[in-house]
Design a protein around this motif. Structure first.
Motif, PDB file in Angstrom:
ATOM      1  N   GLN A   1       0.850  -1.209   0.000  1.00 11.82           N
ATOM      2  CA  GLN A   1       0.000   0.000   0.000  1.00 11.82           C
ATOM      3  C   GLN A   1       0.875   1.245   0.000  1.00 11.82           C
ATOM      4  OE1 GLN A   1      -3.404  -0.142   2.569  1.00 11.82           O
ATOM      5  NE2 GLN A   1      -3.594  -2.369   2.363  1.00 11.82           N
ATOM      6  N   LEU A   2       1.725   1.300  -1.003  1.00 13.99           N
ATOM      7  CA  LEU A   2       2.766   2.318  -1.030  1.00 13.99           C
ATOM      8  C   LEU A   2       2.268   3.753  -1.221  1.00 13.99           C
ATOM      9  CD1 LEU A   2       5.774   0.907  -3.092  1.00 13.99           C
ATOM     10  CD2 LEU A   2       5.589   1.279  -0.630  1.00 13.99           C
ATOM     11  N   TYR A   3       1.258   3.926  -2.027  1.00  5.07           N
ATOM     12  CA  TYR A   3       0.861   5.288  -2.389  1.00  5.07           C
ATOM     13  C   TYR A   3      -0.500   5.641  -1.805  1.00  5.07           C
ATOM     14  CZ  TYR A   3       4.758   5.250  -5.648  1.00  5.07           C
ATOM     15  OH  TYR A   3       6.010   5.193  -6.207  1.00  5.07           O
ATOM     16  N   ASN A   4      -0.534   6.763  -1.124  1.00  2.00           N
ATOM     17  CA  ASN A   4      -1.780   7.226  -0.518  1.00  2.00           C
ATOM     18  C   ASN A   4      -1.685   8.737  -0.327  1.00  2.00           C
ATOM     19  OD1 ASN A   4      -0.076   7.554   1.812  1.00  2.00           O
ATOM     20  ND2 ASN A   4      -0.360   5.368   2.165  1.00  2.00           N
ATOM     21  N   ALA A   5      -2.688   9.309   0.305  1.00  2.00           N
ATOM     22  CA  ALA A   5      -2.705  10.765   0.492  1.00  2.00           C
ATOM     23  C   ALA A   5      -1.496  11.215   1.311  1.00  2.00           C
ATOM     24  CB  ALA A   5      -4.005  11.176   1.174  1.00  2.00           C
ATOM     25  N   GLU A   6      -1.096  10.384   2.242  1.00  2.24           N
ATOM     26  CA  GLU A   6       0.020  10.758   3.111  1.00  2.24           C
ATOM     27  C   GLU A   6       1.340  10.765   2.344  1.00  2.24           C
ATOM     28  OE1 GLU A   6       0.431   8.097   6.402  1.00  2.24           O
ATOM     29  OE2 GLU A   6       2.377   8.970   6.970  1.00  2.24           O
ATOM     30  N   SER A   7       1.570   9.743   1.547  1.00  2.00           N
ATOM     31  CA  SER A   7       2.834   9.670   0.813  1.00  2.00           C
ATOM     32  C   SER A   7       2.942  10.828  -0.173  1.00  2.00           C
ATOM     33  CB  SER A   7       2.975   8.326   0.088  1.00  2.00           C
ATOM     34  OG  SER A   7       2.045   8.222  -0.972  1.00  2.00           O
ATOM     35  N   GLU A   8       1.811  11.271  -0.670  1.00  2.00           N
ATOM     36  CA  GLU A   8       1.824  12.345  -1.666  1.00  2.00           C
ATOM     37  C   GLU A   8       2.213  13.685  -1.034  1.00  2.00           C
ATOM     38  OE1 GLU A   8       1.674  11.263  -4.589  1.00  2.00           O
ATOM     39  OE2 GLU A   8       1.608  13.069  -5.825  1.00  2.00           O
ATOM     40  N   GLN A   9       2.161  13.760   0.279  1.00  2.00           N
ATOM     41  CA  GLN A   9       2.510  15.002   0.961  1.00  2.00           C
ATOM     42  C   GLN A   9       3.961  15.051   1.424  1.00  2.00           C
ATOM     43  OE1 GLN A   9       0.416  17.581   0.911  1.00  2.00           O
ATOM     44  NE2 GLN A   9      -0.755  16.107  -0.298  1.00  2.00           N
ATOM     45  N   ARG A  10       4.696  13.983   1.189  1.00  2.00           N
ATOM     46  CA  ARG A  10       6.110  13.980   1.601  1.00  2.00           C
ATOM     47  C   ARG A  10       6.843  15.136   0.938  1.00  2.00           C
ATOM     48  NH1 ARG A  10       8.537   8.432   2.867  1.00  2.00           N
ATOM     49  NH2 ARG A  10      10.423   9.361   2.016  1.00  2.00           N
ATOM     50  N   ASN A  11       7.726  15.762   1.681  1.00  2.00           N
ATOM     51  CA  ASN A  11       8.529  16.887   1.176  1.00  2.00           C
ATOM     52  C   ASN A  11       7.698  18.126   0.871  1.00  2.00           C
ATOM     53  OD1 ASN A  11      11.049  15.492   1.226  1.00  2.00           O
ATOM     54  ND2 ASN A  11      10.485  14.453  -0.659  1.00  2.00           N
ATOM     55  N   GLU A  12       6.494  18.174   1.390  1.00  2.00           N
ATOM     56  CA  GLU A  12       5.683  19.372   1.155  1.00  2.00           C
ATOM     57  C   GLU A  12       6.366  20.565   1.812  1.00  2.00           C
ATOM     58  OE1 GLU A  12       1.798  19.464   2.869  1.00  2.00           O
ATOM     59  OE2 GLU A  12       0.953  20.626   1.229  1.00  2.00           O
ATOM     60  N   GLY A  13       6.500  21.642   1.073  1.00  2.00           N
ATOM     61  CA  GLY A  13       7.134  22.841   1.636  1.00  2.00           C
ATOM     62  C   GLY A  13       8.650  22.837   1.555  1.00  2.00           C
ATOM     63  N   VAL A  14       9.228  21.735   1.093  1.00  2.00           N
ATOM     64  CA  VAL A  14      10.694  21.663   0.999  1.00  2.00           C
ATOM     65  C   VAL A  14      11.121  22.074  -0.408  1.00  2.00           C
ATOM     66  CG1 VAL A  14      12.698  20.131   1.152  1.00  2.00           C
ATOM     67  CG2 VAL A  14      10.730  19.770   2.667  1.00  2.00           C
ATOM     68  N   VAL A  15      12.183  22.821  -0.501  1.00  2.00           N
ATOM     69  CA  VAL A  15      12.663  23.263  -1.809  1.00  2.00           C
ATOM     70  C   VAL A  15      13.377  22.120  -2.515  1.00  2.00           C
ATOM     71  CG1 VAL A  15      14.206  24.877  -3.013  1.00  2.00           C
ATOM     72  CG2 VAL A  15      12.930  25.618  -0.980  1.00  2.00           C
ATOM     73  N   LEU A  16      13.074  21.941  -3.786  1.00  2.00           N
ATOM     74  CA  LEU A  16      13.687  20.895  -4.590  1.00  2.00           C
ATOM     75  C   LEU A  16      15.208  21.048  -4.566  1.00  2.00           C
ATOM     76  CD1 LEU A  16      12.317  18.710  -6.456  1.00  2.00           C
ATOM     77  CD2 LEU A  16      12.946  20.175  -8.363  1.00  2.00           C
ATOM     78  N   ALA A  17      15.912  19.942  -4.444  1.00  2.00           N
ATOM     79  CA  ALA A  17      17.367  19.967  -4.265  1.00  2.00           C
ATOM     80  C   ALA A  17      18.134  20.787  -5.301  1.00  2.00           C
ATOM     81  CB  ALA A  17      17.911  18.542  -4.196  1.00  2.00           C
ATOM     82  N   PRO A  18      17.861  20.638  -6.600  1.00  2.00           N
ATOM     83  CA  PRO A  18      18.629  21.422  -7.573  1.00  2.00           C
ATOM     84  C   PRO A  18      18.469  22.933  -7.354  1.00  2.00           C
ATOM     85  CG  PRO A  18      17.290  19.776  -8.681  1.00  2.00           C
ATOM     86  CD  PRO A  18      16.907  19.756  -7.250  1.00  2.00           C
ATOM     87  N   LEU A  19      17.294  23.344  -6.914  1.00  2.00           N
ATOM     88  CA  LEU A  19      17.062  24.769  -6.700  1.00  2.00           C
ATOM     89  C   LEU A  19      17.757  25.223  -5.416  1.00  2.00           C
ATOM     90  CD1 LEU A  19      13.304  24.806  -7.735  1.00  2.00           C
ATOM     91  CD2 LEU A  19      15.251  25.596  -9.066  1.00  2.00           C
ATOM     92  N   GLN A  20      17.829  24.329  -4.430  1.00  2.00           N
ATOM     93  CA  GLN A  20      18.570  24.633  -3.203  1.00  2.00           C
ATOM     94  C   GLN A  20      20.039  24.834  -3.537  1.00  2.00           C
ATOM     95  OE1 GLN A  20      18.455  21.995   0.126  1.00  2.00           O
ATOM     96  NE2 GLN A  20      16.263  21.583  -0.057  1.00  2.00           N
ATOM     97  N   LYS A  21      20.543  23.936  -4.367  1.00  2.00           N
ATOM     98  CA  LYS A  21      21.960  23.937  -4.721  1.00  2.00           C
ATOM     99  C   LYS A  21      22.309  25.217  -5.461  1.00  2.00           C
ATOM    100  CE  LYS A  21      25.374  20.517  -5.973  1.00  2.00           C
ATOM    101  NZ  LYS A  21      25.582  19.092  -5.684  1.00  2.00           N
ATOM    102  N   CYS A  22      21.438  25.596  -6.380  1.00  2.00           N
ATOM    103  CA  CYS A  22      21.655  26.808  -7.167  1.00  2.00           C
ATOM    104  C   CYS A  22      21.681  28.018  -6.259  1.00  2.00           C
ATOM    105  CB  CYS A  22      20.548  26.948  -8.218  1.00  2.00           C
ATOM    106  SG  CYS A  22      20.581  28.519  -9.064  1.00  2.00           S
ATOM    107  N   ALA A  23      20.735  28.058  -5.320  1.00  2.00           N
ATOM    108  CA  ALA A  23      20.673  29.190  -4.390  1.00  2.00           C
ATOM    109  C   ALA A  23      21.959  29.292  -3.585  1.00  2.00           C
ATOM    110  CB  ALA A  23      19.463  29.028  -3.464  1.00  2.00           C
ATOM    111  N   ARG A  24      22.499  28.116  -3.182  1.00  2.00           N
ATOM    112  CA  ARG A  24      23.724  28.140  -2.368  1.00  2.00           C
ATOM    113  C   ARG A  24      24.904  28.647  -3.183  1.00  2.00           C
ATOM    114  NH1 ARG A  24      22.096  23.128  -0.111  1.00  2.00           N
ATOM    115  NH2 ARG A  24      23.557  21.984  -1.438  1.00  2.00           N
ATOM    116  N   THR A  25      25.015  28.251  -4.443  1.00  2.00           N
ATOM    117  CA  THR A  25      26.165  28.669  -5.246  1.00  2.00           C
ATOM    118  C   THR A  25      26.111  30.144  -5.590  1.00  2.00           C
ATOM    119  OG1 THR A  25      25.050  27.924  -7.237  1.00  2.00           O
ATOM    120  CG2 THR A  25      26.622  26.397  -6.242  1.00  2.00           C
TER     121      THR A  25
END
Lengths: 300, 335
Positions: B309-333
């Motif tokens: 039962q891997l996918y549900n409403a809860e799994s779809e909310q993972r990382n909500e509000g977190v900035v996508l890694a490539p964009l984080q990396k760009c901001a840091r550089t």
């Protein structure tokens, strides 16, 4: 006599008030008529979409799906032998717990009008013993596959059917088709008006479509169909899946991969026998399609 | 040394004149990077389309396909654990004789830029023994499945790679086993020259090419998502095979891109001839609604999802509000 009550699925308990108030549902068998030349993932998806749509209304229980490959007498260009098409269809649904193949139509010497196939299937359902659970449940001896569970709905044993027609006990056969078939009702000479009437009124249709609006407009503009609007279910595909058998045959002729467009066992069957090539695509070239021949004859 | 000659497929004999004149083909490994959340029939079709397209040109032999699921560090919304996504990908290609899964990227703690995954894969290929036929052939011990035969092309042994370094513009590239290999670990640019260190320019060793959809190609234009020098490296050193529906949008994008246009010949735009819009996002949505997704993805993958039962409403909310890694990396550089 006592009847086994259906076990309401998790999704549907929100509408059921008490155990005795669970509304009776109409049992449905979905019948898909076509060339299946070859059967593809799209054909299989249609069954899944139709079942979900009907069961989501809360008014239906889909107990079986049937693929009925057309006979060689159809004379469609590029149509290979029925025996192969039936075998491929069987391979395609081997792992399904609710979809099966009926070869009756394919074994008839002459092409059978769709309404006759519907009548035959309905007759078959009615003639089965009322106290067996073969009809509408998993294929005998087949362990039910989890992946066919719809929304964790448990498959129910058929309630003992009433012997009176049109009661909720016996399943009704509905025609499963694409929007192209629905719109083909408008092609002169292809369908008899009385057959369209019978299909829409006695049986009903489940029509899978991409846009939805063309099918709706067609129904609205059809004197034959409009009176039976409630018997026609237009189902929108929520994932575009244009896997046509024609394009698959073309890909095979070009030596291109068609893997993942149709079930692996079907692809294996095709490759072992080298079923599709330039020659097979020319079969019935110059021959008039059977329904049009039939229409021409009845005009005489 | 004597070399095994490729057996021309039935379809290709019409262009071969004599046995000795069969043109040498570049060996290619197709690398597909993505979330595979979950893997779908569309992902698998992309490999098939890309292989057919490249081999139809007569210039390439596609020896392997690799699915590389992204690591959890990517922080995409709804991204479930990498371990599951890798396992599902493996189930999806279990019956394929030429496509496999590489979990290296998924096991890295931090998100890895695509170019680093390409470099890693190229490095892996070059570091394999030249006289074995493991690289680029069917998986060891796996009986080749007929249904994966592409136009009856037979798999060939790798020819021994050249060791000479190659210079392209300001970039030097070297096969791993060359004396210059120590430069691979050089991180900082030298006088404007970036050491890439990987090359498959000679016809003997397979080159890794990025397999992607038109959406990925067009994402090159999203500010902050890709480093220009990485786009350059991907297009020049590796190359892309881009699967698209219309074809014209991808073409227009390439024409309008200063970075991509010089490497137009290294970018292969492949048109899908069967519309197949099976997106993982829609599959997850269907699963949440309790709708059937059968026949949109391989049965073993569907079984895996349902058992857990891997996918549900809860799994779809993972990382909500977190900035996508490539964009984080760009901001840091930028700091």
């Amino acid at each position: 006599m006592s009847r086994k009550r259906p076990i309401a699925s998790a999704k549907r308990t929100r509408t059921a008030r008490t155990f005795d108030e669970v509304p009776k549902k109409s049992k449905v068998v979905l019948l898909s008529c076509g060339s299946f030349n070859p059967v593809t993932n799209m054909h299989l998806r249609m069954f899944e979409l139709a079942r979900d749509h009907l069961e989501d209304t809360g008014r239906y229980e889909v107990v079986k799906g049937i693929l009925s490959p057309v006979g060689d007498g159809y004379m469609k260009i590029g149509l290979i032998e029925a025996s192969h098409r039936v075998e491929m269809a069987k391979l395609a649904v081997e792992s399904s717990s609710w979809i099966e193949v009926d070869s009756w139509e394919s074994r008839q010497a002459d092409w059978q009008e769709t309404v006759k196939v519907l009548r035959h299937q309905q007759q078959e359902l009615l003639s089965q013993e009322p106290d067996t659970d073969v009809v509408g449940t998993a294929k005998p001896g087949r362990k039910r596959k989890r992946m066919d569970a719809s929304s964790a709905t448990k498959r129910r044993k058929l309630e003992e059917p009433d012997i009176a027609p049109k009661k909720t006990g016996e399943p009704r056969v509905m025609l499963l088709c694409g929007a192209d078939v629905l719109e083909s009702f408008g092609v002169p000479g292809l369908w008899k008006p009385q057959h369209i009437e019978e299909i829409a009124s006695t049986f009903g249709l489940v029509c899978i479509t991409r846009g939805g609006s063309d099918a709706e407009a067609f129904i609205q503009g059809s004197d034959l169909l409009l009176p039976h609007r409630s018997n026609i279910h237009v189902v929108q595909e929520w994932v575009a899946n244009d896997v046509s058998a024609t394009r698959i045959r073309h890909g095979l002729r070009c030596g291109h991969s068609v893997r993942y467009l149709l079930p692996d066992p079907v692809l294996g069957y095709i490759q072992e026998r080298q079923l599709y090539n330039a020659e097979s695509e020319q079969r019935n070239e110059g021959v008039v399609l059977a329904p049009l021949q039939k229409c021409a004859r009845t005009q005489e």
